[in-house]
Design an enzyme around this catalytic site. Sequence first.
Site, PDB file in Angstrom:
ATOM      1  N   LYS A  35      61.334  32.081  37.106  1.00  0.00           N
ATOM      2  CA  LYS A  35      59.886  32.251  37.286  1.00  0.00           C
ATOM      3  C   LYS A  35      59.585  32.721  38.716  1.00  0.00           C
ATOM      4  O   LYS A  35      60.460  32.632  39.595  1.00  0.00           O
ATOM      5  CB  LYS A  35      59.176  30.936  36.983  1.00  0.00           C
ATOM      6  CG  LYS A  35      59.545  29.805  37.943  1.00  0.00           C
ATOM      7  CD  LYS A  35      59.177  28.441  37.397  1.00  0.00           C
ATOM      8  CE  LYS A  35      59.533  27.347  38.384  1.00  0.00           C
ATOM      9  NZ  LYS A  35      59.477  26.012  37.768  1.00  0.00           N
ATOM     10  N   TYR A 256      49.054  34.704  70.414  1.00  0.00           N
ATOM     11  CA  TYR A 256      47.670  34.299  70.157  1.00  0.00           C
ATOM     12  C   TYR A 256      47.468  32.855  70.592  1.00  0.00           C
ATOM     13  O   TYR A 256      48.295  31.983  70.326  1.00  0.00           O
ATOM     14  CB  TYR A 256      47.357  34.404  68.665  1.00  0.00           C
ATOM     15  CG  TYR A 256      47.177  35.823  68.186  1.00  0.00           C
ATOM     16  CD1 TYR A 256      46.140  36.614  68.673  1.00  0.00           C
ATOM     17  CD2 TYR A 256      48.047  36.366  67.248  1.00  0.00           C
ATOM     18  CE1 TYR A 256      45.986  37.926  68.231  1.00  0.00           C
ATOM     19  CE2 TYR A 256      47.893  37.665  66.797  1.00  0.00           C
ATOM     20  CZ  TYR A 256      46.854  38.446  67.292  1.00  0.00           C
ATOM     21  OH  TYR A 256      46.702  39.720  66.862  1.00  0.00           O
TER      22      TYR A 256
HETATM   23  C1  LIG Z   1      60.665  25.263  37.831  1.00  0.00           C
HETATM   24  C2  LIG Z   1      61.163  24.471  36.695  1.00  0.00           C
HETATM   25  C3  LIG Z   1      62.522  24.172  36.562  1.00  0.00           C
HETATM   26  C4  LIG Z   1      63.536  24.492  37.648  1.00  0.00           C
HETATM   27  O1  LIG Z   1      63.327  23.653  38.761  1.00  0.00           O
HETATM   28  P1  LIG Z   1      64.301  23.682  40.040  1.00  0.00           P
HETATM   29  O2  LIG Z   1      63.851  22.543  40.853  1.00  0.00           O
HETATM   30  O3  LIG Z   1      64.052  24.988  40.722  1.00  0.00           O
HETATM   31  O4  LIG Z   1      65.680  23.581  39.540  1.00  0.00           O
HETATM   32  C5  LIG Z   1      62.938  23.548  35.409  1.00  0.00           C
HETATM   33  N1  LIG Z   1      62.063  23.203  34.433  1.00  0.00           N
HETATM   34  C6  LIG Z   1      60.735  23.447  34.537  1.00  0.00           C
HETATM   35  C7  LIG Z   1      59.813  23.028  33.446  1.00  0.00           C
HETATM   36  C8  LIG Z   1      60.233  24.080  35.673  1.00  0.00           C
HETATM   37  O5  LIG Z   1      58.931  24.309  35.788  1.00  0.00           O
END
Ligand SMILES: *Cc1c(COP(=O)(O)O)cnc(C)c1O
Length: 359
Positions: A35, A256
């Site tokens: 994702k 800044y």
């Molecule tokens: C993002 C996510 C994962 C992976 O999580 P990590 O901490 O990056 O391993 C797994 N399951 C769900 C439902 C998620 O939203």
Amino acid sequence: MVMAAHAVVDRTALQHNLKVVRAITPHSKIMAVVKANAYGHGLVRVAKAMAQADAFAVARADEGVTLRKAGVSQRIAVLQGFVSGEELRLLMHYQLEPVVHSLHQVECLEQIRLSEPVTIWLKLDSGMHRLGFDRETFSPVLARLRHCSAVRKPFALMTHLANADVLDDPVTEQQTGFFRIAMDGVQAERSIANSAGVLGWKNTQAEWVRPGLALYGISPFGASDSITSMDLRPAMALRTRLIAVKLLETGAAVGYGGDWVCRRPTRLGVAAIGYGDGYPRHAPSGTPVLINGHRAPLAGRVSMDMISVDVTDCPRAEVGDPVTLWGDGLPVEEVARFAQTIPYELLCGVTQRVRFVEI
Ligand SMILES: *Cc1c(COP(=O)(O)O)cnc(C)c1O
């Protein structure tokens, strides 16, 4: 010539990390979580590099569509599912597998007429209280979906851990126990573990694991030493170059707001990267960067396109020299700690302007 702000993504590191996870979870299938543009590494690039993954997980439909259009043929779960019949049809058109987590979705599935059934992942809320059915609703929903002609049987069951990166928090055991009780007597594949589950909680490994962060070579536990012992390799390095080096007198205020003031005659390097590239604006003075492989502290506020670095103790630093913001020799976990954030946010915050280079 060294390029201005660029991110180097190491495909061999991604493949290596997948093998490491495979070795830790020999009895599980791996759903690689890609994702948010594969945590900023590039969605299609990462999916192609991890061709050995058994499935992928994306958050939203359009991410799955992008993978399909790029020719990715593995199973793809869509973690947020769908909110309408129209969206469900889109998912089906691209053979994407929605997570079903709400009654709204169940009603939608019961009403829709499909030419073939859809593959789903049914989600239990075992204590995170974000998505999923609570224990009372879960059993009746399970029964309803088993009788629902729009749903392909059998379907898999999943839950998500809220705090598995804290290795002494009893909530993970509670969530796992809760999930196992709800699943008792149910014949189905199950999935619990994220990266922290995979690496830290053996009894969260089930038929499927869902690692994200670990595949990118980052420890979910924050401490970078644990990662060396786990042999994961960071897949992204964020780099740029010095575009100016100058001598400043004691008392000169830098950047800044002028809140960093030279306490000695100072050699100051200016590097071409800033919050416009995704380098965190809240990184304070003292946050390490690597100049020619040597650590030097950030000096003054991060600007949109530039940062200043005290290179007084790197006497050979010169215009054009390579600068690493995170990557080999400087774990993103450490930078995240300085910036009071988490590696996830830094990785997926790298902006469009940054050039991506694959090695
Ligand atoms: C993002 C996510 C994962 C992976 O999580 P990590 O901490 O990056 O391993 C797994 N399951 C769900 C439902 C998620 O939203």
